[in-house]
Design an enzyme around this catalytic site. Structure first.
Site, mmCIF file in Angstrom:
data_model
loop_
_atom_site.group_PDB
_atom_site.id
_atom_site.type_symbol
_atom_site.label_atom_id
_atom_site.label_comp_id
_atom_site.label_asym_id
_atom_site.label_seq_id
_atom_site.Cartn_x
_atom_site.Cartn_y
_atom_site.Cartn_z
ATOM 1 N N THR A 163 5.142 2.004 -0.550
ATOM 2 C CA THR A 163 6.299 1.744 0.315
ATOM 3 C C THR A 163 6.462 2.917 1.281
ATOM 4 O O THR A 163 5.967 4.019 1.037
ATOM 5 C CB THR A 163 7.601 1.641 -0.512
ATOM 6 O OG1 THR A 163 7.807 2.900 -1.162
ATOM 7 C CG2 THR A 163 7.530 0.525 -1.536
ATOM 8 N N GLU A 176 0.825 -1.224 0.000
ATOM 9 C CA GLU A 176 0.000 0.000 0.000
ATOM 10 C C GLU A 176 0.855 1.268 0.000
ATOM 11 O O GLU A 176 0.584 2.216 0.715
ATOM 12 C CB GLU A 176 -1.017 -0.016 1.141
ATOM 13 C CG GLU A 176 -2.245 -0.779 0.686
ATOM 14 C CD GLU A 176 -3.475 -0.544 1.526
ATOM 15 O OE1 GLU A 176 -4.009 -1.549 1.995
ATOM 16 O OE2 GLU A 176 -3.917 0.596 1.679
#
Lengths: 389, 263
Positions: free
Chosen positions: A365, A363
């Site tokens: 980095t 979702e």
């Protein structure tokens, strides 16, 4: 610590904690070892009304927001973030519909997601487009009353298990990110298939597969919103879902801290429980400080984000980064405190350490999150007229 | 279909205390749980409700704190709860308990099925279910693991006994006590939990039930606990270990040494 949760929010915590304790903890090692998708637990969560926490009541949900969803995710994550990821990913898949879907699409899909009858999933990442979302190559070409999808989505959580997919595809290649649009693709749609189940370092209870679109033909009313708003929808979706990743981190940190303290109180070396040694105490103290700080930031930010503020992206990125980094540190320290036992699969902390790593990667980095925070700071301060010097 | 489930709050078996004067269990101040077998009765009722349109009322006789147990069961999806609580009910044996429960069920009226756990883990008598059925003059089946409706007036029940499995046809209204094989109790749901928190739970005492104080509680009890003690620990036990073959061989040797006939 008292976070002044409402009675309803406390009930959510209680119920999720009970499910974690009675249904997840006893099987987490087995799910991890056998890479089994936790369908039974998904059914328990469905029956408990937890899949609809963030979905408005008119679409069969409980009418809560980010905070309610995060409270449940945190408790589940204390037992296993593989299971909790599968749960949370359904929300990630549903948000594009909730945020920009037509009334008809919401009526059709959200009640099923809220009831946990069908799992949702989110399809964005491709082999050449992860952090750089603008690199996606999957296309959707209008063909009469249909769209024809072609391309591959990589590492999709709940891939193959979910039945409802929010998929980002280019409807106008020449416009770059402004030419991207979200589509609802259902399992079973012609030309839609799955790749092999990926083997992962951690969160092995969750399923990760490739989505393959080969002349996948879907009715034109599966377009979410209108053409060209896909990129905005993705960003707004992440503002809603990233706090959930933070909740996974908070839960994992708490779970690791609990085990580390309990172990340190029992384990004796040099004739004393190791918790009496300063080296261990300081490690535990730092774990506790960071865990509580990540929870406090998450709850405060989630409450704030539920008021639809303009700085949601920055805060969503902040909670995601902070609790993910904390979870990795706390889990690593927990393994260190348990020493040789911590490294063995007989104890749950090695799994927590393997699991925690994903929190810094998926979702968005943690590097990308910092970029977002930096860009938002730049924007924010450009609007401030006074000088701080 | 109206189903009544009788539940009992029992002391968490980890810390049981006995009143030295009355020799009954001290309930106040001890953490209580719902008798685990009663949760199977609740589950069995909910399964019937899942399959058809049933209304479930859960009742318990106990001190005011027993309301917690009723709310816990409401949070699992039961429709209504009723607390039977009165100072006069204190010290009841199984008979006085059954008198009270059956009076409440009679007052509720239109009950098609009464479900109980096979026994309570504190007293372990397994008497209350059959006594309630007897007082209500309805048929009953104990140790039931499965039930299916045959028609509007009949149920097919499968009993598990030490000798084997029995299948009975039972006319309703009837009382059934269940064992754990009916299915693992479901967990609460958020919607039911929220409803349970606010639910009004009526409290009926002897006045509401039209009972005489002499017929309930300690006064109405035929039995009195004279003494409670832990049986002396048996020290002559032998635990046989090893592979199955080794265990059988050892057991055979023991039986032979004990001169058991036929060995």
């Amino acid at each position: 610590m008292n976070y002044f949760l409402t009675e309803e929010q406390q009930m959510i915590q209680e119920l999720a904690a009970q499910i974690a304790r009675e249904k997840i903890k006893p099987v987490r090692a087995q799910l991890d070892e056998q890479e089994e998708f936790p369908w039974e637990i998904m059914q328990v969560l469905a029956q408990a009304d937890l899949f609809g926490l963030y979905i408005p009541e008119e679409y069969g949900g409980m009418g809560g927001g980010i905070l309610e969803n995060c409270l449940a995710i945190e408790q589940l994550a204390q037992a296993c973030i593989g299971v909790a990821t599968s749960f949370a990913a359904s929300g990630l898949g549903a948000y594009p519909i909730l945020l920009y879907g037509s009334e008809e699409q919401k009526q059709r899909y959200l009640p099923e997601v809220a009831a946990g009858k069908r799992l949702a999933a989110f399809g964005l990442t491709e082999s050449s487009a992860g952090s750089d979302v603008s690199g996606i190559k999957t296309t959707a070409v209008r063909d009469g009353d249909h769209y024809l999808l072609n391309g591959n989505k990589q590492w999709i959580t709940n891939g193959g298990e979910a039945e409802i997919y929010s998929v980002l595809a280019l409807t106008d290649r020449s416009k770059g990110p402004r030419g991207a649009s979200f589509f609802i693709v259902e399992k079973g749609d012609p030309g839609f298939s799955f790749g092999r189940k990926e083997k992962k370092l951690g969160i092995r209870a969750s399923a990760t597969r490739e989505l393959i679109f080969q002349d996948c033909r879907i009715p034109k009313d599966r377009l979410i919103g209108r053409e060209g708003i896909g990129f905005i929808n993705a960003m707004k979706t992440f503002d809603k879902s990233r706090p959930g990743i933070a909740a996974l981190g908070v839960g994992l940190s708490q779970g690791a801290l609990d085990l580390a303290v309990e172990y340190a109180r029992q384990r004796e070396q040099f004739g004393k429980p190791i918790i009496t040694f300063q080296a261990i105490q300081h490690k535990l103290a730092n774990m506790a400080i960071k865990t509580e700080a990540s929870r406090a930031l998450l709850y405060a930010a989630a409450r704030h984000m539920d008021t639809e503020p303009p700085d949601a992206s920055k805060l969503a990125a902040m909670v995601k980064v902070f609790s993910g980094d904390v979870a990795m540190e706390v889990a690593t320290d927990a393994v260190q405190i348990l020493g040789g036992y911590g490294y063995m699969q007989d104890y749950p902390v090695e799994k927590m350490m393997r699991d925690a790593k994903i929190l810094q990667i998926y979702e968005g980095t943690n590097e990308i999150q910092r970029n977002i925070i930096g860009q938002e700071l730049n924007k924010e301060y450009s609007r401030i007229k006074e000088t701080f010097f | 279909m109206h189903i009544v489930v009788c539940i009992k709050q029992v002391p968490d078996t980890k810390n049981v205390r006995i009143d030295p004067d009355t020799h009954t269990l001290v309930r106040q101040g001890v953490e209580s749980i719902i008798n685990p077998f009663d949760l199977f009765a609740v589950e069995a009722a909910l399964q019937i409700k899942d399959a058809s349109s049933a209304t479930i009322t859960v009742i318990t006789m106990g001190p005011p704190q027993a309301e917690e147990a009723l709310r816990e069961v409401l949070s699992r999806g039961v429709d209504a709860a009723l607390l039977l609580s009165d100072r006069a009910f204190a010290g009841a044996d199984t008979w006085a308990t059954s008198v009270t429960l059956s009076a409440a069920i009679r007052k509720l009226g239109n009950v098609d099925l009464i479900l109980c756990g096979k026994q309570a883990v504190d007293g372990d008598t397994a008497q209350v279910g059959p006594e309630v059925a007897t007082l209500l003059d309805i048929p009953y089946a104990t140790f039931v693991k499965k039930m299916e409706p045959l028609d509007a007036q009949h149920l097919k029940v499968t009993r598990q006994t030490d000798e084997g499995t029995e299948v009975w046809k039972l006319s309703t209204p009837a009382l059934i006590t269940v064992i754990k094989e009916v299915g693992e109790p479901r967990l609460p749901s958020l919607r039911h939990k929220m409803r349970a928190k606010k639910a009004a739970i009526p409290v009926w005492g002897i006045a509401e039930l039209g009972l005489d104080a002499n017929d309930v509680g300690l006064c109405g009890s035929f039995t009195q606990v004279v003494r409670v003690f832990s049986p002396p620990r048996r020290t002559d036990r032998v635990i046989i270990e090893g592979s199955l073959e080794e265990q059988v061989e050892q057991l055979y040797r023991y039986l032979k040494e004990a001169k058991v006939p036929g060995i």
